[in-house]
Write a protein that holds these residues in place. Sequence first.
Motif, short mmCIF file in Angstrom:
data_model
loop_
_atom_site.label_atom_id
_atom_site.label_comp_id
_atom_site.label_asym_id
_atom_site.label_seq_id
_atom_site.Cartn_x
_atom_site.Cartn_y
_atom_site.Cartn_z
N THR A 14 34.80 -35.86 48.39
CA THR A 14 35.53 -34.86 49.16
C THR A 14 35.54 -35.27 50.63
O THR A 14 34.61 -35.91 51.13
CB THR A 14 34.88 -33.45 49.07
OG1 THR A 14 33.60 -33.50 49.70
CG2 THR A 14 34.74 -32.99 47.62
N ALA A 16 35.34 -33.18 53.02
CA ALA A 16 34.32 -32.38 53.71
C ALA A 16 32.99 -33.15 53.78
O ALA A 16 32.36 -33.23 54.84
CB ALA A 16 34.12 -31.04 52.99
N GLU A 17 32.58 -33.70 52.65
CA GLU A 17 31.30 -34.42 52.60
C GLU A 17 31.37 -35.71 53.46
O GLU A 17 30.42 -36.04 54.17
CB GLU A 17 30.95 -34.74 51.14
CG GLU A 17 29.67 -35.51 50.93
CD GLU A 17 28.40 -34.81 51.40
OE1 GLU A 17 28.47 -33.67 51.91
OE2 GLU A 17 27.32 -35.44 51.30
N ALA A 19 33.29 -36.17 56.08
CA ALA A 19 33.31 -35.77 57.49
C ALA A 19 31.91 -35.37 57.96
O ALA A 19 31.51 -35.65 59.09
CB ALA A 19 34.29 -34.61 57.69
N ARG A 20 31.17 -34.72 57.07
CA ARG A 20 29.79 -34.33 57.42
C ARG A 20 28.95 -35.58 57.74
O ARG A 20 28.30 -35.66 58.79
CB ARG A 20 29.14 -33.58 56.25
CG ARG A 20 27.71 -33.10 56.53
CD ARG A 20 27.01 -32.53 55.29
NE ARG A 20 26.61 -33.56 54.34
CZ ARG A 20 25.53 -34.34 54.46
NH1 ARG A 20 24.74 -34.22 55.52
NH2 ARG A 20 25.25 -35.26 53.54
#
Lengths: 212, 212
Positions: A14, A16-17, A19-20
Amino acid sequence: MRKPNLQIALDQNTLAEAARIAHFAGPIVDIVEVGTILELQAGQEAISVLRAMFPDKIIASDTKCADAGSTVAQNSKDAGADLMTVIDSATVATMKSAKSVLDGIQVELYSAWDWDRAAQWKEIGIEQVIYHQSRDALLAGEVWGEKDLNIVKKFIEMGFKVSVTGGLNLDTIKLFEGVPVYTFIAGRAITGQEDPAAAAQSFQDEIKKYWN
Amino acid sequence: MRKPNLQIALDQNTLAEAARIAHFAGPIVDIVEVGTILELQAGQEAISVLRAMFPDKIIASDTKCADAGSTVAQNSKDAGADLMTVIDSATVATMKSAKSVLDGIQVELYSAWDWDRAAQWKEIGIEQVIYHQSRDALLAGEVWGEKDLNIVKKFIEMGFKVSVTGGLNLDTIKLFEGVPVYTFIAGRAITGQEDPAAAAQSFQDEIKKYWN
């Protein structure tokens, strides 16, 4: 001898992961890579997001382009990539077509190369190759060895900038001592750690031990 | 002789444009393919959308997977793909890993294959290959000929289901008369037409002329 770059391969499922992890480890590395898995999952938005997060870093798009070189290169470029991979089994015509749009083309070496093909790549102006222990080969028990080092050295002698990747960890960096590697690409050894920033810093420190 | 399938390759730069074409031409074809360009642009959502639009069709994911076989196959499968491509230069380990997750693995033939490798693919249970005139080779002036036909026939004799693709148009279909091709994959010859549904129907009619 120039310090090799450290590149983080973001191959999360993902955005999101990814980017984290990039948020923490990105500032420490030299090149941020949108891995193939991430790109297939999240599309070119993954490139745009990482480009926006790191305007001053080199952004690599690991498309492993096999065909339609100029289209794929244009899309990667439009999204903000500086570098893009093509697969070794792509035709020279495809590589040339990609290179006409985006200068930073890197040939990713799987099982479809030999020294004659490499010479053809050189001829059309390709400057970079990625020498690769495949994840699945590593799972099958293969490890970095003298054979790999000799191949890397020969590509460098031919004038290529060589990135190395595949199961790299802190212990494998020193195997390359004395070899002017262009870039070390690390994936899980950074992204899979509890503290990705610390893991990236350890890689930079280890690289600086042997190249300074 | 079984009628070959007609597969539409959706290689648009946006999911909106691919969905528009699929909305019209999708009902007429046998297999709907999420092309590599589309997948790199729109991510796995492209597969999910086409799966949802065509619950009863075969959905093909043209990832050209080169590594991390099981992860890429799992992602394609989760999004709804029945078929997924791997690139010929992937290691046999990668293909095996992909095949362990998604049965419908197709090896896409670029420049990294020979008959020994093909025999290895057969051994690990791969049933499908895609014989390919690359878009860039076509642009460089190559055309379908006797050499291609002989290769296709030999793969069929080895027991593979063979899809053919690359610059196919209505006039090239008849070149394959008498050959039990598994699938014809058409891209721009359908997607680039003003009436994609009519173009798809013309392909089906042409195929039915020679295979019935």
